[in-house]
Enzyme design. Sequence first.
Site, mmCIF file in Angstrom:
data_model
loop_
_atom_site.group_PDB
_atom_site.id
_atom_site.type_symbol
_atom_site.label_atom_id
_atom_site.label_comp_id
_atom_site.label_asym_id
_atom_site.label_seq_id
_atom_site.Cartn_x
_atom_site.Cartn_y
_atom_site.Cartn_z
ATOM 1 N N CYS A 88 0.977 -1.099 0.663
ATOM 2 C CA CYS A 88 -0.174 -0.352 -0.032
ATOM 3 C C CYS A 88 0.925 0.901 0.052
ATOM 4 O O CYS A 88 0.715 2.539 0.089
ATOM 5 C CB CYS A 88 -1.150 -0.285 0.985
ATOM 6 S SG CYS A 88 -1.860 -1.704 1.349
ATOM 7 N N LYS A 340 -11.125 6.290 3.412
ATOM 8 C CA LYS A 340 -12.436 6.336 3.384
ATOM 9 C C LYS A 340 -13.236 5.865 3.051
ATOM 10 O O LYS A 340 -14.664 5.575 2.355
ATOM 11 C CB LYS A 340 -12.899 6.462 5.457
ATOM 12 C CG LYS A 340 -13.891 6.207 5.355
ATOM 13 C CD LYS A 340 -14.312 4.585 6.288
ATOM 14 C CE LYS A 340 -15.592 4.305 6.855
ATOM 15 N NZ LYS A 340 -16.268 3.989 5.038
ATOM 16 N N HIS A 344 -9.379 2.858 -1.782
ATOM 17 C CA HIS A 344 -8.324 1.855 -1.798
ATOM 18 C C HIS A 344 -7.553 1.615 -2.991
ATOM 19 O O HIS A 344 -6.777 0.781 -2.635
ATOM 20 C CB HIS A 344 -7.742 1.812 -0.608
ATOM 21 C CG HIS A 344 -6.082 1.593 -0.446
ATOM 22 N ND1 HIS A 344 -5.619 2.158 -0.931
ATOM 23 C CD2 HIS A 344 -5.398 -0.086 0.611
ATOM 24 C CE1 HIS A 344 -3.980 2.088 -0.499
ATOM 25 N NE2 HIS A 344 -4.447 0.408 -0.061
#
Length: 401
Positions: A88, A340, A344
């Site tokens: 990530c 949120k 992602h």
Amino acid sequence: MAKGIRDKVAILGMGCAKFGERWDKDEDQLMLEAYEEAMADAGIEASQIDAAWLGAAFDAQNIGPSGIPLAVALRLPDIGVTKVENYCASGTESFRGAVYAVASGAADIALAMGAEKLKDTGYGGLPVRTRGTTHDMIGITGSAPGNFAQLASAYRGVHGVGADDLKRAMAHVSVKSHANGAKNPKAHLQKAVTMDQVLNAPMIAEPLGLFDCCGVSDGAACAIVTTPEIARALGKTDIVTVKALQLATSNGWEMQASGWNGSYFHTTRVAATKAYDEAGITDPRSQLSLIEVHDCFSVTELVTMEDLHISKEGQGWRDVLDGFFDADGQVPCQIDGGLKCFGHPIGASGLRMIYENYLQLLGRAGERQRQDNPVFALSHNLGGMPNQNVSSIAIIGRADA
């Protein structure tokens, strides 16, 4: 002895595609969307770019295993293009490559792109995704929500936090981010939610409910960097520079019989300490103007506040409930909506965070603009799971700070 790269590199321009379920665009078009905004902001021609980096995590599904897709999509002028992947943190990793190239003198102007196209692949957060033999040996027994739910349980147990208190603090994280995301036209989710909605949502992995988990999205973000001297020569007067860029990677310590109790991210603490030293920040709680952190789950954001040495250990949940990290709080967190509300798309998230901080520092964030003249802004990515991960931290700020 290494002295770091503080103020050696300036951000010349940035761009960000609209995040969401972009069924109408392929990965090339998303990268082009971010690139065109960045180039217009930088005010340069493609022929002036010396090198480029592409960050993407799931190369087999969407982008490809080399830098060629970026070079082709943007018609870059036969320059070196490097594909990087670091879970990530892949977007920040591409930024690191471009920044280091400029800082070293190897390039005058470099480009960093982060992109991911997840919706078309059918990727979801709950099924465990196979990623080769190594993953099959060590990662088959858990899902992302399950592993981060264990983080919440460990945090609760280690610090003696009541289940209801932690649940409300996590809910506040989500409510805050959704309120911020509702003001951002580039966010995937642009709708506010209430505490009752979050607290009563279906359970995904106890204590994480539906609104405690970020979504799956498509997206891309881009940065063009150069030296402050070149930026001024190109007519830039309001300059944002890189103050620190640090990366820390798990070496297996957390998975062994050690002092790690499962309630925090060791690599984030290490990277944060090094980043503050590089940037000359001695009190992040008072010196940071705003932060973007890796809120893959609401508890991750809460724990990260402590790992960044902004909240005292075991007290982050109290700061959250007190509104310290709200848009009008002392250190706004996810003022753009965060993972949120953006979701992602893995390779894009790190650069998307830097993009928001860059806009805020220049006073260009529109309705969500922080009104106290931000000086230092931090972004944080966490790749992997609580017991084995990589943490990257970028601090940017005004050139004269």
